[in-house]
Design a protein around this motif. Structure first.
Motif, mmCIF file in Angstrom:
data_model
loop_
_atom_site.group_PDB
_atom_site.id
_atom_site.type_symbol
_atom_site.label_atom_id
_atom_site.label_comp_id
_atom_site.label_asym_id
_atom_site.label_seq_id
_atom_site.Cartn_x
_atom_site.Cartn_y
_atom_site.Cartn_z
ATOM 1 N N GLY A 1 0.804 -1.215 0.000
ATOM 2 C CA GLY A 1 0.000 0.000 0.000
ATOM 3 C C GLY A 1 0.836 1.263 0.000
ATOM 4 N N LEU A 2 0.301 2.312 -0.620
ATOM 5 C CA LEU A 2 0.990 3.603 -0.729
ATOM 6 C C LEU A 2 0.047 4.724 -0.316
ATOM 7 N N ASP A 3 0.516 5.602 0.578
ATOM 8 C CA ASP A 3 -0.219 6.807 0.956
ATOM 9 C C ASP A 3 0.439 7.987 0.253
ATOM 10 N N VAL A 4 -0.275 8.589 -0.687
ATOM 11 C CA VAL A 4 0.239 9.691 -1.501
ATOM 12 C C VAL A 4 -0.031 11.007 -0.783
ATOM 13 N N CYS A 5 0.997 11.828 -0.621
ATOM 14 C CA CYS A 5 0.894 13.051 0.191
ATOM 15 C C CYS A 5 0.486 12.658 1.612
ATOM 16 N N CYS A 6 1.321 11.845 2.240
ATOM 17 C CA CYS A 6 0.939 11.189 3.491
ATOM 18 C C CYS A 6 0.881 12.111 4.694
ATOM 19 N N ALA B 1 6.089 13.757 -9.516
ATOM 20 C CA ALA B 1 7.068 12.898 -10.203
ATOM 21 C C ALA B 1 7.365 11.708 -9.296
ATOM 22 N N LEU B 2 6.359 10.877 -9.044
ATOM 23 C CA LEU B 2 6.507 9.764 -8.113
ATOM 24 C C LEU B 2 7.562 8.765 -8.608
ATOM 25 N N PRO B 3 8.431 8.312 -7.702
ATOM 26 C CA PRO B 3 9.543 7.444 -8.107
ATOM 27 C C PRO B 3 9.235 5.960 -7.975
ATOM 28 N N PHE B 4 8.046 5.535 -8.384
ATOM 29 C CA PHE B 4 7.647 4.141 -8.242
ATOM 30 C C PHE B 4 7.168 3.602 -9.584
ATOM 31 N N ASP B 5 7.325 2.294 -9.747
ATOM 32 C CA ASP B 5 6.904 1.658 -11.000
ATOM 33 C C ASP B 5 6.362 0.263 -10.696
ATOM 34 N N GLY B 6 5.041 0.108 -10.750
ATOM 35 C CA GLY B 6 4.407 -1.190 -10.556
ATOM 36 C C GLY B 6 4.697 -1.833 -9.216
ATOM 37 N N PHE C 1 -1.747 11.957 -11.105
ATOM 38 C CA PHE C 1 -2.533 10.761 -11.391
ATOM 39 C C PHE C 1 -1.771 9.807 -12.303
ATOM 40 N N ALA C 2 -1.003 10.351 -13.236
ATOM 41 C CA ALA C 2 -0.191 9.489 -14.091
ATOM 42 C C ALA C 2 0.872 8.768 -13.273
ATOM 43 N N GLY C 3 1.443 9.463 -12.279
ATOM 44 C CA GLY C 3 2.437 8.842 -11.416
ATOM 45 C C GLY C 3 1.849 7.750 -10.546
ATOM 46 N N VAL C 4 0.637 7.973 -10.028
ATOM 47 C CA VAL C 4 -0.025 6.940 -9.225
ATOM 48 C C VAL C 4 -0.354 5.733 -10.102
#
Length: 229
Positions: free
Chosen positions: A48-53, A99-104, A127-130
Motif C-alpha cells: 500500500g501507498l499513501d500519496v501526500c501522506c 514525479a513519483l519514483p515508483f513503477d508497478g 494521477f499518471a504517477g499513481v
C-alpha cells in the motif's frame, strides 16, 4: 500559522508538522474509518501507498487493508519526521508527488485531504504517477465530500477561504497552494480517466446523508486495468 501562510507549501508544512494532528486540517478519524470500511469489500490488498501522506493518518487505512508493506510519500521533511515517529513500521519516501519514483510496486494507493494542495493543472502528472506506481488491477482511492449547499455557512466559509488564498498568492511569493473548491468530482473523474483509470464511486454510508438524501461523502475508486481486462 501566519508564518506558515506566508511561506512556500513545503516550508509551510515543515513549520506546521509538529502541531498538524491538533489542527482542523488533519483528516477526521470518521472519514478514515468510513474509507477503510468501504474499501474492505475490494481487498485484501498487498502493498500500500499513501500519496501526500503528511503525518501518516492514512496508515490507519492501509494498515487495516494491506497484507504487505505500506509506504508513505510526501515532500515535506517535517511531515515525514512526524509520520516516521508515529509509524516506525512503515516505509517513508521524500519525493515530489508530481514525479513519483515508483513503477508497478503497489496494489492500493490512497490519499486524504491532499488534492487541494495541487493546482488543477498539476493533477494529470500526479494521477499518471499513481497509475504508474500501481500494479495491474491496483486501486487508487480517496474520499470526496459532497459540495455544501449554496445557502449554508460552510459554502461561504470555503468560498471566502479560497478567495483569501487567491489574493495572498497574487501579491506574495512564493505561493501557498491550499484550496477547497478546486476538486469537483466531475473534474477528478475526467483527469483520472485521462490517466488510464477506470473510475467508479461508492457512498460513504458511515458519514450519513444530506437533507436532500444524498451521501455526505463518496469514495472515489480508480482502478488500473488488469492483465485480463
Amino acid at each position: 500559522m501566519a508564518v506558515q501562510a506566508l511561506s512556500s507549501v513545503e516550508r509551510g508544512y515543515d513549520l506546521l508538522a509538529p502541531k498538524f494532528d491538533y489542527t482542523p486540517f488533519r483528516t477526521p478519524d470518521q472519514v478514515l474509518e468510513a474509507s477503510a470500511e468501504a474499501l474492505r469489500a475490494y481487498g485484501p490488498f498487498g502493498e500500500g501507498l499513501d500519496v501526500c501522506c503528511g503525518t501518516g493518518a492514512g496508515m490507519r487505512v492501509l494498515g487495516a487493508l494491506c497484507e504487505g508493506r505500506v509506504t508513505g510519500v510526501d515532500f515535506s521533511a517535517g511531515m515525514l519526521a512526524q509520520a516516521r515517529q508515529a509509524h516506525p513500521e512503515a516505509g517513508w519516501v521524500r519525493a515530489d508527488v508530481r514525479a513519483l519514483p515508483f513503477d508497478g510496486a503497489f496494489d492500493l494507493a490512497v490519499t486524504f485531504g491532499a488534492l487541494g494542495h495541487l493546482l488543477p493543472g498539476e493533477r494529470p502528472a500526479v494521477f499518471a504517477g499513481v497509475y504508474r506506481a500501481l500494479r495491474p488491477g491496483g486501486v487508487f482511492a480517496f474520499p470526496v465530500g459532497a459540495p455544501p449547499p449554496v445557502a449554508s455557512r460552510l459554502y461561504w466559509a470555503l468560498l471566502g477561504f479560497d478567495l483569501v488564498m487567491r489574493v495572498r498568492n497574487a501579491v506574495w511569493r512564493p505561493p501557498f497552494v491550499m484550496y477547497y473548491r478546486t476538486c469537483p468530482l466531475q473534474a477528478l473523474r475526467r483527469d483520472l480517466a485521462a490517466a488510464g483509470f477506470r473510475v467508479t464511486t461508492v457512498p460513504l454510508d458511515a458519514l450519513g446523508t444530506r437533507e436532500d438524501g444524498g451521501p455526505r461523502g463518496r469514495l472515489v475508486l480508480a482502478r488500473k486495468p488488469g492483465s485480463q481486462d
